[in-house]
Enzyme design. Structure first.
Site, PDB file in Angstrom:
ATOM      1  N   ASP A  87       1.055  -1.209   0.110  1.00 37.59           N
ATOM      2  CA  ASP A  87       0.109   0.409   0.184  1.00 37.59           C
ATOM      3  C   ASP A  87       0.622   0.981   0.258  1.00 37.59           C
ATOM      4  O   ASP A  87       0.728   2.172   0.911  1.00 37.59           O
ATOM      5  CB  ASP A  87      -0.280  -0.447   0.946  1.00 37.59           C
ATOM      6  CG  ASP A  87      -2.285   1.089   1.527  1.00 37.59           C
ATOM      7  OD1 ASP A  87      -2.355   1.431   0.074  1.00 37.59           O
ATOM      8  OD2 ASP A  87      -2.690   1.694   2.129  1.00 37.59           O
ATOM      9  N   ASN A 107       4.252  10.333   3.452  1.00 37.52           N
ATOM     10  CA  ASN A 107       3.214   9.791   2.758  1.00 37.52           C
ATOM     11  C   ASN A 107       2.362  11.583   1.996  1.00 37.52           C
ATOM     12  O   ASN A 107       3.275  11.840   1.299  1.00 37.52           O
ATOM     13  CB  ASN A 107       1.744   9.539   3.893  1.00 37.52           C
ATOM     14  CG  ASN A 107       0.787   9.071   3.575  1.00 37.52           C
ATOM     15  OD1 ASN A 107      -0.325   9.347   2.508  1.00 37.52           O
ATOM     16  ND2 ASN A 107       0.616   7.674   4.161  1.00 37.52           N
TER      17      ASN A 107
END
Lengths: 555, 83
Positions: free
Chosen positions: A307, A389
């Site tokens: 992911d 992120n």
């Protein structure tokens, strides 16, 4: 030559302006030329990242290393909606435009925080979002604001009245398509991409006519039959291949290329269901702004099982690379590597881990990872949320350093499971468990919901790293106790502003990382601070928890 | 005991030695309750040294009671449970 009728008209207009107490600085429409030259008007913040290069670097100089300790709170804008407030405001000629959950827009006086209007979009009950009712901001072109919505629509709003001008469907919300990114205006087009990677969407980027909302071109991040890259999929896996877009692209006007980070493949954790490299997931795609044609791509994590969404904001920087002037694209990826690419052709220049990495032993000469998958049940570094992120990094042309918020000492145990695609339902293919050195102890979770920290830095903590693009090495670091989801702002006075989940907002010396000023705002900071000027004063604005705070020097 | 709530020993720059149980911690400060049940918040900039202990300050006592006495103690503790 102005005739008497014109003079009378202008006089009437001035009278009306005075009567309504219009005191904003001169208002002019946002043109492509203004967007292209955004750094020349640092009193404004014209795009999500402050300019097409996405450096989040301001040329304002009023607040500097010597006086930053004199910052004081000037105003607060509270949000009536709970949840992570990830928006990054625009500031245009003294007016701030900011989105708030779920899909509201506020226009406020950037000097006082008092609101002019409040636009509300009612989100369809069909909307499905994996990770909260997030919206990250707006684009502006002419006198119109543009916002993507959780129910997969693009809305045009009159910046003066706050009224909707048009509202068009971009993706089907019942199938998991949503828009969370701030759109980008380029020339005469509004560019957006769709979210929904956890729902087995087939991702795409699209351009829209700002006047009518008509779609002008579309680029699928998952290539269909006959398109280049389709052979990296087997069978029908491409139809549910994911490849979502969360963040505003960067744009190089000289090359007319937009640079988009593409998210995870579907299903996210089970690569057995989608053998192949799965282009263009976990990639950056360079797309022509006029036509949507793909110029080049670079894939960070082929056939991803972790992911490691490559949705980050890529930063454009002009470097002298090994003695040659180079148009570089700087990218700190969720997979833990910091990449330098040539943004003209996507050529790999370097890649260096910036946190502990054990899913790959390194990168080959073309930047492809050398995989070292861990045995079942064993920890993988970085963990599921990655080394970094979606939160914005910054680049300072003055220091030549790239600044990024990272998660360190953070690992996950990944597991894969069979997953059946059902339209509009979560399509995970497995999951993950963050690792704790103490079995059963609390671990890092998504977001901060309590003022009490129930985990320790041993299970993961945040830091700001200053990376040298030429070496990939860390020049300095500033450690947080908790993790951080905050973006970063730098200025021409070598200041760096950032925050974190603890609710502290800090100013650091961009050259050394020394702490120069801090304030405790209490709520988690999950957006990038911005700066602007109005009425002769430079402001720093940041969202913490459910409020937006504006600081300036003491009067 | 959660790692965040482990006993800590703190030596401050002004010469104090503090022992207590950690309640919360962030980048700039740590919150504890000391042996006299005083709530204290100490800035990390004032801390010279902080040690986190991995054992409980409670005496072990497992060899000082017979199995019957432990059973009696548990039975008593269960009577304290709120209805």
């Amino acid at each position: 030559m102005i005739g008497s009728a014109g003079v009378r008209g202008a006089t009437r207009l001035l009278a009306v302006m005075l009567a309504v107490g219009w005191t904003a600085s001169g208002h002019a429409q946002i043109t492509f030329d203004r967007l292209r030259g955004a750094s020349a008007e640092p009193q404004n913040w014209l795009t999500y990242s402050g300019g097409y290069a996405s450096q989040r670097h301001s040329l304002l100089r009023q607040i500097d290393r010597g006086n930053v300790r004199n910052l004081e709170l000037k105003w607060v804008l509270p949000n009536q909606v709970a949840g992570a407030w990830q928006s990054s405001p625009l500031v245009v000629d003294g007016i701030m435009y900011v989105t708030q959950r779920p899909n509201d827009v506020l226009a406020v006086d950037a000097k006082t925080g008092r609101a002019f209007w409040h636009f509300r979009h009612t989100v369809s009950p069909d909307a499905r979002v994996c990770c909260g009712a997030n919206n990250r901001g707006l684009a502006m072109l002419g006198d119109t604001l543009f916002m993507g919505t959780l129910d997969g629509r693009l809305v045009a709003i009159d910046a003066k009245s706050g009224r909707s001008l048009w509202n068009v469907a971009v993706g089907n919300p019942a199938h998991g398509y949503s828009l969370t990114m701030a759109p980008l205006a380029v020339k005469d087009k509004i560019l957006v991409g769709v979210g929904g990677g956890e729902y087995g969407i087939r991702g795409f980027i699209a351009a829209f006519d700002p006047q009518s909302g008509r779609e002008l071109w579309r680029f699928h991040t998952i290539p269909g039959p006959g398109e280049p890259g389709h052979d990296t999929w087997r069978g029908d896996a491409w139809k549910t291949g994911g490849g979502s877009i969360w963040l505003t692209p960067s744009y190089d006007p000289a090359l007319n290329l937009t640079y988009w980070g593409v998210g995870n493949p579907g299903p996210g954790w089970n690569a057995d269901q989608r053998p192949g490299d799965n282009l263009y997931t976990e990639s950056v795609v360079a797309v022509d702004a006029d036509t949507g044609a793909l110029k080049w791509h670079f894939q960070f994590t082929p056939n991803d099982t972790y992911d490691f969404d490559s949705v980050q904001v890529g930063v454009l920087a002009d470097l002298t690379w090994r003695g040659r002037p180079t148009r570089a694209l700087l990218w700190a990826n969720r997979n833990g590597f910091f990449y330098v690419l040539d943004r003209e052709d996507g050529r790999f220049l370097s890649g260096t881990p910036f946190v502990k990495v054990n899913w790959a032993s390194g990168l080959d000469s073309r930047g492809r990872p050398i995989p070292t998958p861990q045995p079942p049940g064993q920890p993988t570094w970085p963990g599921n949320q990655g080394g970094t992120n979606w939160y914005s990094p910054s680049f300072s042309p003055r220091t030549g350093l790239f600044y990024v918020s990272v998660w360190e000492d953070y690992a996950s145990v990944f597991r894969k499971e069979p997953s059946t695609y059902v339209a509009g339902r979560n399509f995970p293919g497995g999951g993950h468990t963050p690792v704790s050195p103490v079995p059963g102890a609390p671990v890092v979770r998504i977001g901060r919901t309590s003022p009490i920290n129930d985990w320790t830095d041993a299970v993961g903590h945040g830091a700001v790293l200053a990376l040298d693009p030429h070496t990939g090495q860390t020049r300095w670091r500033f450690d947080h106790y908790d993790v951080t989801d905050s973006g970063i702002l730098t200025t021409a006075t070598d200041l760096l502003f950032t925050g974190g989940r603890e609710g502290h907002f800090h100013a650091l010396d961009a050259r050394t990382g020394a702490l120069l000023w801090k304030v405790s705002l209490g709520g988690q900071i999950v957006n990038g601070p911005i700066t602007y000027a109005v009425g002769g004063a430079q402001y720093i604005a940041v969202i913490s928890g459910n409020s937006l705070y504006a600081f300036a020097l003491r009067d | 005991m959660l790692p965040i709530n482990r006993p800590v020993r703190i030596a401050t720059r002004d010469g104090r030695n503090v022992r207590g149980r950690r309640l919360n911690e962030d980048t700039y400060s740590v919150q504890i309750i000391d042996a006299e049940e005083r709530l204290m918040s100490i800035a990390k900039s004032d801390i010279l040294r902080m040690e986190v202990e991995t054992t409980s300050p409670m005496p072990a006592g497992k060899d000082s009671m017979t199995p019957e006495e432990i059973a009696d103690l548990l039975a008593y503790l269960l009577t304290l449970r709120q209805p």
